[in-house]
Scaffold this motif. Structure first.
Motif, short mmCIF file in Angstrom:
data_model
loop_
_atom_site.label_atom_id
_atom_site.label_comp_id
_atom_site.label_asym_id
_atom_site.label_seq_id
_atom_site.Cartn_x
_atom_site.Cartn_y
_atom_site.Cartn_z
N ALA A 17 -106.32 42.64 -6.57
CA ALA A 17 -105.96 41.76 -5.11
C ALA A 17 -107.68 41.01 -4.42
O ALA A 17 -107.83 40.59 -3.43
CB ALA A 17 -107.15 43.13 -4.61
N MET A 18 -108.77 40.82 -5.67
CA MET A 18 -109.74 39.64 -6.04
C MET A 18 -109.39 38.17 -5.86
O MET A 18 -108.24 37.93 -6.07
CB MET A 18 -110.05 39.43 -7.09
N ALA A 40 -93.97 32.56 -1.58
CA ALA A 40 -95.13 32.09 -2.56
C ALA A 40 -96.07 33.53 -3.33
O ALA A 40 -96.50 33.39 -4.66
CB ALA A 40 -96.66 31.49 -2.19
N ALA A 41 -96.00 34.98 -2.64
CA ALA A 41 -96.17 36.83 -3.74
C ALA A 41 -95.42 36.56 -4.19
O ALA A 41 -95.94 36.80 -5.17
CB ALA A 41 -96.26 36.88 -2.15
N VAL A 42 -93.91 36.51 -4.18
CA VAL A 42 -93.12 37.20 -5.38
C VAL A 42 -93.15 35.41 -7.04
O VAL A 42 -93.42 36.21 -7.89
CB VAL A 42 -91.56 36.87 -5.30
N GLY A 43 -93.66 34.81 -6.52
CA GLY A 43 -93.90 33.70 -7.39
C GLY A 43 -94.82 34.50 -8.24
O GLY A 43 -95.51 34.25 -9.81
N VAL A 44 -96.19 34.29 -7.80
CA VAL A 44 -97.33 35.05 -8.47
C VAL A 44 -97.31 36.45 -9.07
O VAL A 44 -97.42 36.14 -9.81
CB VAL A 44 -98.68 35.02 -6.94
N ALA A 45 -96.42 37.41 -8.72
CA ALA A 45 -95.87 38.28 -9.85
C ALA A 45 -95.27 37.79 -10.85
O ALA A 45 -95.18 38.59 -12.09
CB ALA A 45 -95.42 39.32 -8.83
N GLY A 46 -94.54 36.61 -10.65
CA GLY A 46 -93.96 36.47 -11.81
C GLY A 46 -94.36 35.56 -12.79
O GLY A 46 -93.89 35.94 -14.20
N LEU A 48 -97.73 36.58 -13.11
CA LEU A 48 -97.63 37.87 -13.77
C LEU A 48 -96.79 38.73 -14.47
O LEU A 48 -97.61 38.91 -15.80
CB LEU A 48 -98.78 38.65 -12.68
N LEU A 49 -96.03 38.66 -14.87
CA LEU A 49 -94.76 38.98 -14.81
C LEU A 49 -95.01 38.25 -16.43
O LEU A 49 -94.74 38.52 -17.61
CB LEU A 49 -93.84 38.68 -14.83
N VAL A 50 -95.40 36.71 -16.79
CA VAL A 50 -95.31 36.53 -18.65
C VAL A 50 -96.75 36.34 -18.89
O VAL A 50 -96.17 36.61 -20.09
CB VAL A 50 -95.43 34.41 -17.36
N HIS A 51 -97.60 36.19 -18.30
CA HIS A 51 -98.67 37.03 -18.97
C HIS A 51 -98.31 38.28 -19.37
O HIS A 51 -99.27 38.87 -20.56
CB HIS A 51 -99.85 36.69 -17.76
N THR A 52 -97.90 38.85 -18.60
CA THR A 52 -97.65 40.75 -19.32
C THR A 52 -96.94 40.29 -20.43
O THR A 52 -97.29 41.03 -21.06
CB THR A 52 -97.67 41.70 -18.44
N ALA A 53 -95.67 39.27 -20.22
CA ALA A 53 -95.42 39.60 -21.28
C ALA A 53 -95.53 38.51 -22.48
O ALA A 53 -95.27 39.48 -23.91
CB ALA A 53 -93.27 38.81 -20.95
N LEU A 54 -96.29 38.64 -22.28
CA LEU A 54 -96.72 37.32 -23.64
C LEU A 54 -97.78 38.40 -24.19
O LEU A 54 -98.17 38.08 -25.48
CB LEU A 54 -98.06 36.02 -22.83
N ALA A 171 -96.28 45.26 -10.82
CA ALA A 171 -95.83 45.92 -9.42
C ALA A 171 -96.45 46.55 -8.18
O ALA A 171 -96.31 45.85 -6.87
CB ALA A 171 -95.37 47.67 -9.46
N MET A 172 -98.13 46.30 -8.29
CA MET A 172 -99.01 46.21 -7.15
C MET A 172 -99.04 44.44 -7.35
O MET A 172 -99.64 44.50 -5.84
CB MET A 172 -100.74 46.29 -7.82
N ALA A 173 -98.81 43.74 -7.53
CA ALA A 173 -98.88 41.92 -7.10
C ALA A 173 -97.69 42.25 -6.42
O ALA A 173 -97.71 41.45 -5.44
CB ALA A 173 -98.50 41.26 -8.52
#
Length: 222
Positions: A17-18, A40-46, A48-54, A171-173
């Motif tokens: 949320a920051m 755009a919101a779903v894109g941001v979550a996507g 984050l999904l890349v970073h978490t997968a990495l 999920a939060m994103a």
């Protein structure tokens, strides 16, 4: 009861949320339409999904350990934020202004022959903007590598635990950023008044430009 997971939840919520580039991009797109904002919101979550997968795959550690690779990501991320900021500032300049009777005066926003308001952005474009803004954030790999291991219990398998923590963040994103887009759309009648829209576009453009500039300055000084 999993005390560490409970402790992780507010930390993850604060991280998601920051206010920052992700927030600015979602707001900027939501000013165009609800669909654009949610995309755009779903894109941001996507992103984050890349970073978490990495992080789960251990590739984030390689990225952080290789200054040249991290610098390339920082250069791309800073340049992209500057690009988005410049577009938002240009849109604010072109935005029709209000006349004394409360209507808009397109002629005041642009020279003759170029006074049509900006077209509503396509869903794919908004999705791409949200995704690239987050995915090209060079600070995310460092944050994930420093944050996630702190909430893996001693002796517990690291992979499933990291997957769980990453799922919580994504999920939060997926909840927070669409809510931001829907709130902006809900306030649309007021937010889309010419003067307010110009101010918001100018503010988000300035924020994106500053954030992009900070990334590039940090890269130059490193």
């Amino acid at each position: 009861m999993d005390g560490q997971l409970i402790a992780f939840t507010p930390v993850a919520a604060g991280m998601v949320a920051m206010p920052g580039a992700d927030f600015a991009v979602v707001v900027r797109n939501a000013l165009d339409s609800r669909r654009a904002g949610v995309a755009a919101a779903v894109g941001v979550a996507g992103g984050l999904l890349v970073h978490t997968a990495l992080a789960v795959a251990g590739l984030a550690a390689v990225l952080v350990a290789e200054p040249a690779l991290l610098g390339a990501v920082q250069l791309l991320g800073g340049g992209y934020l500057l690009y988005l900021g410049a577009r938002a500032l240009a849109a604010a300049v072109r935005r029709p202004t209000a006349t004394t009777d409360g209507t808009t005066d397109p002629a005041a926003a642009a020279p003759a022959g170029a006074c049509r308001p900006p077209a509503v952005q396509g869903t794919a474009r908004s999705l791409r903007q949200g995704f690239l803004t987050n995915a090209l954030n060079p600070k995310a790999p460092v944050l994930f590598l420093s944050l996630l291991p702190q909430f893996v219990p001693a002796g517990a398998p690291a992979l499933p635990r990291t997957l769980l923590l990453a799922t919580v963040i994504v999920a939060m994103a997926l909840v927070w950023f669409p809510l931001v887009a829907l709130l902006v759309d809900r306030l649309g009648a007021w937010l889309r008044r010419p003067a307010v829209t110009r101010a918001l576009e100018a503010a988000t453009g300035a924020l994106l430009t500053v954030l992009g500039g900070i990334l590039l300055v940090e890269l130059a000084l490193s």
